[in-house]
Design a protein around this motif. Structure first.
Motif, mmCIF file in Angstrom:
data_model
loop_
_atom_site.group_PDB
_atom_site.id
_atom_site.type_symbol
_atom_site.label_atom_id
_atom_site.label_comp_id
_atom_site.label_asym_id
_atom_site.label_seq_id
_atom_site.Cartn_x
_atom_site.Cartn_y
_atom_site.Cartn_z
ATOM 1 N N ALA A 18 0.825 -1.205 0.000
ATOM 2 C CA ALA A 18 0.000 0.000 0.000
ATOM 3 C C ALA A 18 0.858 1.254 0.000
ATOM 4 O O ALA A 18 1.755 1.385 0.803
ATOM 5 N N GLU A 19 0.606 2.148 -0.915
ATOM 6 C CA GLU A 19 1.292 3.436 -0.902
ATOM 7 C C GLU A 19 0.360 4.440 -0.253
ATOM 8 O O GLU A 19 0.236 4.494 0.943
ATOM 9 N N ALA A 20 -0.346 5.192 -1.029
ATOM 10 C CA ALA A 20 -1.209 6.252 -0.528
ATOM 11 C C ALA A 20 -1.836 6.847 -1.758
ATOM 12 O O ALA A 20 -1.541 6.394 -2.851
ATOM 13 N N TRP A 21 -2.682 7.885 -1.602
ATOM 14 C CA TRP A 21 -2.894 8.697 -2.785
ATOM 15 C C TRP A 21 -1.506 8.851 -3.390
ATOM 16 O O TRP A 21 -0.529 8.981 -2.640
ATOM 17 N N GLY A 25 -2.268 13.551 -5.168
ATOM 18 C CA GLY A 25 -3.349 13.647 -4.188
ATOM 19 C C GLY A 25 -2.898 14.348 -2.923
ATOM 20 O O GLY A 25 -3.583 15.239 -2.408
ATOM 21 N N HIS A 26 -1.718 13.959 -2.422
ATOM 22 C CA HIS A 26 -1.213 14.593 -1.193
ATOM 23 C C HIS A 26 -0.874 16.062 -1.423
ATOM 24 O O HIS A 26 -1.182 16.920 -0.594
ATOM 25 N N ARG A 27 -0.237 16.358 -2.567
ATOM 26 C CA ARG A 27 0.128 17.754 -2.831
ATOM 27 C C ARG A 27 -1.114 18.616 -2.992
ATOM 28 O O ARG A 27 -1.149 19.766 -2.547
ATOM 29 N N ALA A 78 6.481 11.042 3.675
ATOM 30 C CA ALA A 78 6.256 9.768 4.369
ATOM 31 C C ALA A 78 6.228 8.586 3.390
ATOM 32 O O ALA A 78 6.574 7.462 3.757
ATOM 33 N N ASP A 79 5.805 8.823 2.145
ATOM 34 C CA ASP A 79 5.868 7.768 1.120
ATOM 35 C C ASP A 79 7.257 7.692 0.492
ATOM 36 O O ASP A 79 7.734 6.607 0.152
ATOM 37 N N SER A 80 7.904 8.839 0.341
ATOM 38 C CA SER A 80 9.182 8.854 -0.388
ATOM 39 C C SER A 80 10.296 8.154 0.388
ATOM 40 O O SER A 80 11.300 7.764 -0.204
ATOM 41 N N ILE A 81 10.150 7.991 1.711
ATOM 42 C CA ILE A 81 11.208 7.330 2.495
ATOM 43 C C ILE A 81 11.116 5.805 2.458
ATOM 44 O O ILE A 81 11.987 5.119 2.961
ATOM 45 N N ARG A 82 10.043 5.268 1.850
ATOM 46 C CA ARG A 82 9.835 3.814 1.888
ATOM 47 C C ARG A 82 11.036 3.024 1.400
ATOM 48 O O ARG A 82 11.346 1.969 1.934
ATOM 49 N N ASN A 83 11.695 3.521 0.360
ATOM 50 C CA ASN A 83 12.836 2.790 -0.192
ATOM 51 C C ASN A 83 14.161 3.476 0.088
ATOM 52 O O ASN A 83 15.153 3.196 -0.581
ATOM 53 N N TRP A 96 1.442 2.950 9.858
ATOM 54 C CA TRP A 96 0.728 4.203 10.100
ATOM 55 C C TRP A 96 -0.146 4.611 8.909
ATOM 56 O O TRP A 96 -1.058 5.406 9.058
ATOM 57 N N HIS A 97 0.157 4.078 7.708
ATOM 58 C CA HIS A 97 -0.507 4.575 6.492
ATOM 59 C C HIS A 97 -1.917 4.017 6.274
ATOM 60 O O HIS A 97 -2.589 4.430 5.338
ATOM 61 N N TYR A 98 -2.322 3.033 7.066
ATOM 62 C CA TYR A 98 -3.626 2.421 6.800
ATOM 63 C C TYR A 98 -4.222 1.888 8.096
ATOM 64 O O TYR A 98 -3.528 1.738 9.113
ATOM 65 N N VAL A 140 0.449 15.817 8.050
ATOM 66 C CA VAL A 140 -0.038 16.308 6.757
ATOM 67 C C VAL A 140 -0.320 15.124 5.819
ATOM 68 O O VAL A 140 -1.351 15.057 5.152
ATOM 69 N N HIS A 141 0.594 14.167 5.798
ATOM 70 C CA HIS A 141 0.446 13.004 4.922
ATOM 71 C C HIS A 141 -0.724 12.113 5.358
ATOM 72 O O HIS A 141 -1.553 11.694 4.541
ATOM 73 N N LEU A 142 -0.796 11.826 6.643
ATOM 74 C CA LEU A 142 -1.774 10.832 7.113
ATOM 75 C C LEU A 142 -3.209 11.346 7.069
ATOM 76 O O LEU A 142 -4.135 10.556 6.875
ATOM 77 N N GLY A 144 -4.318 12.996 4.629
ATOM 78 C CA GLY A 144 -4.646 12.628 3.247
ATOM 79 C C GLY A 144 -4.979 11.149 3.128
ATOM 80 O O GLY A 144 -6.023 10.776 2.582
ATOM 81 N N ASP A 145 -4.122 10.290 3.670
ATOM 82 C CA ASP A 145 -4.375 8.842 3.594
ATOM 83 C C ASP A 145 -5.721 8.462 4.206
ATOM 84 O O ASP A 145 -6.433 7.601 3.678
ATOM 85 N N LEU A 146 -6.069 9.103 5.304
ATOM 86 C CA LEU A 146 -7.312 8.739 6.006
ATOM 87 C C LEU A 146 -8.547 9.036 5.155
ATOM 88 O O LEU A 146 -9.610 8.457 5.363
ATOM 89 N N LEU A 150 -9.558 3.270 0.257
ATOM 90 C CA LEU A 150 -8.841 1.995 0.313
ATOM 91 C C LEU A 150 -7.805 1.941 1.442
ATOM 92 O O LEU A 150 -7.250 0.890 1.726
ATOM 93 N N HIS A 151 -7.553 3.084 2.083
ATOM 94 C CA HIS A 151 -6.660 3.083 3.252
ATOM 95 C C HIS A 151 -7.404 2.741 4.530
ATOM 96 O O HIS A 151 -6.806 2.620 5.600
ATOM 97 N N VAL A 152 -8.731 2.640 4.412
ATOM 98 C CA VAL A 152 -9.561 2.194 5.532
ATOM 99 C C VAL A 152 -10.289 0.958 5.010
ATOM 100 O O VAL A 152 -11.503 0.882 5.013
#
Ligand SMILES: [Zn+2]
Length: 281
Positions: A18-21, A25-27, A78-83, A96-98, A140-142, A144-146, A150-152
């Motif tokens: 799972a990523e996020a918007w 979407g976040h921007r 928060a998404d860009s640090i995944r890798n 935390w993202h879902y 700020v990121h979360l 958006g995810d909430l 599909l994040h819930v």
């Protein structure tokens, strides 16, 4: 045969986590929030983000002298640090993202709603400027995810990550997971700058500010939208995005991005006001 084989192979390929918007979407939510904030709150946010270790990278992508762009870049951090191999796994906070629910409606995995509550509380009360800088991009990121249905999501298909669908409206990715389909609805991931501002303005014009409500209500709204988030039509083998579904999903995604932005703006405004009234801005 080929028509049957390709979707089958793609369905068997391991779906991405799972990523996020996506970044757009976040921007967009960040840009809507920025438009809703007072100059004093904007200054407080900009100063906190300027102390963050990733600030130079955000600045590289931002237009000079446009603090809104910095908030927009910080919203995707928060998404860009995944890798990012330089950031320890424990600090990536993937859960935390879902927040996923089982068939009986009980939380099965994830901490999204709890973390939004916790981060907002910490930002209201902490006296540590470093904690403010660390927590702000997460909040700020979360938020958006909430607001992304599909994040819930359902635990049994991992929030739509394990469900492959056929989407003729994306020529480059005609087969994708339902989760990625929803993530991509708000716009292309390179949406930035003037174009981003224009689209955020359009979202604000098309959608009135929702009731602020509370974090549990934002989560429950997303959960209710799940009923509309799955296509009924069937393609060669997989659930199919048809024209009516595409139109409805696009409208829902844009509305949720706008709602997340309005609420984020008001939340940051309230947090900053609480700090000022206590004398610890
Ligand atoms: Zn996320």
């Amino acid at each position: 045969m080929r028509r049957l084989l390709l979707p089958l192979l793609l369905a068997l390929a391991a779906p991405l986590p799972a990523e996020a918007w996506n970044a757009a979407g976040h921007r967009l939510s960040a840009a809507v929030a920025w438009a809703e904030m007072s100059p004093a709150t904007r200054d407080w946010v900009a100063a906190a983000l300027a102390r963050h270790p990733a600030h130079p990278r955000w600045q590289d992508k931002a237009r000079p002298g446009e603090p809104m762009d910095i908030l927009a870049e910080a919203s995707t951090w928060a998404d860009s640090i995944r890798n990012d191999p330089d950031i320890p796994d424990a600090d990536k906070h993937r859960r935390w993202h879902y927040v996923d629910f089982d068939a009986r409606g009980r939380v099965a995995a994830g901490e999204l709603d709890r973390q939004v509550e916790r981060l907002a509380g910490r930002l209201r009360s902490t006296a540590d400027p470093e904690e403010i800088s660390r927590s702000l991009p997460w909040l700020v990121h979360l938020v958006g995810d909430l607001h992304q249905p599909l994040h819930v999501g359902r635990h049994d298909d991992r929030g739509g990550n394990a469900l492959q669908i056929e989407n003729p409206y994306n020529r480059r990715r005609p087969f994708t997971s339902l989760h990625a389909y929803w993530d991509d609805l708000p716009g292309p991931p390179w949406l930035r700058g003037r174009r981003l501002e224009q689209k955020a303005q359009r979202l604000r014009a098309d959608h009135p500010a929702p009731a602020f409500a509370n974090v549990a209500a934002w989560r429950d709204e997303s959960r209710k939208l799940l009923g509309e988030a799955y296509p009924d039509a069937v393609g060669s083998l997989l659930p199919l995005v048809d024209e009516a579904f595409q139109r409805r999903a696009q409208a829902i995604a844009e509305r949720r991005v706008a709602e997340a932005g309005y609420r984020l703006g008001r939340l940051l405004e309230a947090i900053h006001r609480a700090r000022v009234s206590r004398g610890t801005p």
